[in-house]
Enzyme design. Structure first.
Site, PDB file in Angstrom:
ATOM      1  N   GLU A  88      80.674  47.794  96.863  1.00 23.32           N
ATOM      2  CA  GLU A  88      80.946  46.973  95.682  1.00 23.32           C
ATOM      3  C   GLU A  88      82.204  46.156  95.949  1.00 23.32           C
ATOM      4  OE1 GLU A  88      81.190  49.723  92.427  1.00 23.32           O
ATOM      5  OE2 GLU A  88      79.026  49.919  92.287  1.00 23.32           O
ATOM      6  N   HIS A 114      79.501  46.621  88.193  1.00 24.30           N
ATOM      7  CA  HIS A 114      80.011  47.956  87.802  1.00 24.30           C
ATOM      8  C   HIS A 114      80.908  47.850  86.565  1.00 24.30           C
ATOM      9  CE1 HIS A 114      81.099  52.193  89.463  1.00 24.30           C
ATOM     10  NE2 HIS A 114      81.154  52.163  88.138  1.00 24.30           N
ATOM     11  N   ILE A 115      80.277  47.415  85.479  1.00 20.24           N
ATOM     12  CA  ILE A 115      81.058  47.206  84.258  1.00 20.24           C
ATOM     13  C   ILE A 115      80.579  48.120  83.123  1.00 20.24           C
ATOM     14  CG2 ILE A 115      81.909  44.871  84.668  1.00 20.24           C
ATOM     15  CD1 ILE A 115      79.413  43.840  83.124  1.00 20.24           C
ATOM     16  N   ARG A 123      75.701  55.388  90.529  1.00 15.76           N
ATOM     17  CA  ARG A 123      76.373  55.026  91.771  1.00 15.76           C
ATOM     18  C   ARG A 123      75.359  54.408  92.721  1.00 15.76           C
ATOM     19  NH1 ARG A 123      80.164  55.455  89.115  1.00 15.76           N
ATOM     20  NH2 ARG A 123      82.068  56.654  89.425  1.00 15.76           N
TER      21      ARG A 123
HETATM   22  O1  LIG Z   1      83.166  56.559  84.738  1.00 13.79           O
HETATM   23  C1  LIG Z   1      82.759  56.228  85.843  1.00 13.79           C
HETATM   24  O2  LIG Z   1      82.489  57.036  86.721  1.00 13.79           O
HETATM   25  C2  LIG Z   1      82.611  54.833  86.148  1.00 13.79           C
HETATM   26  O3  LIG Z   1      81.889  54.466  87.022  1.00 13.79           O
HETATM   27  C3  LIG Z   1      83.385  53.878  85.355  1.00 13.79           C
HETATM   28  O4  LIG Z   1      82.886  52.615  85.440  1.00 13.79           O
END
Ligand SMILES: O=C(O)C(=O)CO
Length: 287
Positions: free
Chosen positions: A232, A251-252, A203
């Site tokens: 994001e 965020h992929i 994150r």
């Molecule tokens: O699984 C998660 O927390 C994610 O960030 C998916 O992209």
């Protein structure tokens, strides 16, 4: 897999929401809301927020549990694809030099036999370590002593500082909680080697982004590879987007056909368990 849902147990609104989302290839947000909003009206036997993904930092677990609503997530399905992107974005970082010889114009740094520090040895961290082992990396990790460490030849670092000082690559794989917010700030970046790369696949808010920009501009660290930022997406004029020593993907980490399928299956298993009053495979408990 429509037929494998016990559709009779879902209200029509929830079912329509799921189907529409599936058609559009976007499943999770409305799936959650579908269940929540139907609760009052339909009096379902169990009520939950079934997160498709592992991170639940966007959910107020205390508030949700105070309503007696359960939360589940899909920790197993996300591990492989997220570990893959961690190694992938790292491989993309090269330094542009200005020589006349093309082969040394884009210089990368080999991961082979380099030291990788994994912060957050959960199931994604473990998959990262397994891949790193194949590159003969020296693996350090901090946080959560893993029983399987011997299998991947990883060494536990009790102090995160030791890991930061020794690693050529630092990979962040922690959950975002109040304790891990800005876990990596100015001081931690200064502890890292000037030749080191920071890779964040968890994150954005785990890193103090202003401190990161500063460290990248000053050469405190060599580079950063980020699959996550805050916000994001980043605003178009954000400094991180202008720096040459940063790679950003949107965020992929779990955006693969296989991961989406597995996440959906894992989420359905959670939903069915709650509806049928069976042991819940992946419940997120508010502590
Ligand atoms: O699984 C998660 O927390 C994610 O960030 C998916 O992209």
């Amino acid at each position: 897999e429509k037929d494998s849902f016990p559709a009779s147990q879902f209200s029509s609104t929830a079912w329509r929401t799921v189907s529409t989302q599936q058609k559009r290839g976007r499943k999770h947000k409305l799936l959650q809301f579908g269940f929540l909003s139907d609760h009052g009206r339909k009096n379902l036997p169990g009520v939950l927020i079934s997160e498709i993904g592992v991170g639940v930092n966007h959910l107020d677990l205390k508030l949700i549990s105070s309503f007696g609503v359960k939360v589940t997530n899909t920790p197993h399905a996300v591990s492989d694809s997220t570990a893959d992107i961690g190694h992938g974005i790292n491989a993309g970082i090269c330094q542009k030099t200005n020589t006349t010889h093309f082969a040394v114009d884009w210089l990368g740094v080999e991961v082979t036999r380099a030291t990788l520090g994994i912060i957050g040895m959960g199931s994604i961290g473990y998959q990262v370590a397994k891949r790193a082992k194949a590159f003969h990396m020296n693996i350090l990790y901090h946080n959560r002593n893993q029983e399987e460490e011997k299998e991947v030849g990883a060494t536990y670092c009790k102090n995160m500082e030791d890991l930061l000082q020794q690693s050529d690559f630092v990979m962040l794989v922690v959950n975002l909680t109040p304790e891990t917010q800005k876990l990596i700030g100015k001081r931690q970046l200064e502890l890292m080697k000037p030749t080191a790369t920071l890779i964040n696949i968890c994150r954005g808010a785990v890193v103090d982004q202003d401190a990161l920009v500063d460290a990248l501009q000053k050469g405190t660290i060599r580079a950063a590879a980020l699959d996550v930022t805050y916000p994001e997406p980043l605003p178009r004029d954000h400094l991180l987007l202008k720096l040459k020593n940063v790679i950003i993907t949107p965020h992929i980490g779990t955006a693969t056909v296989q991961a989406l399928r597995m996440m959906t299956e894992e989420a359905i298993e959670n939903i069915l368990a709650v509806l049928n009053d069976l042991p819940i495979p992946s419940e997120v408990i508010h502590k």
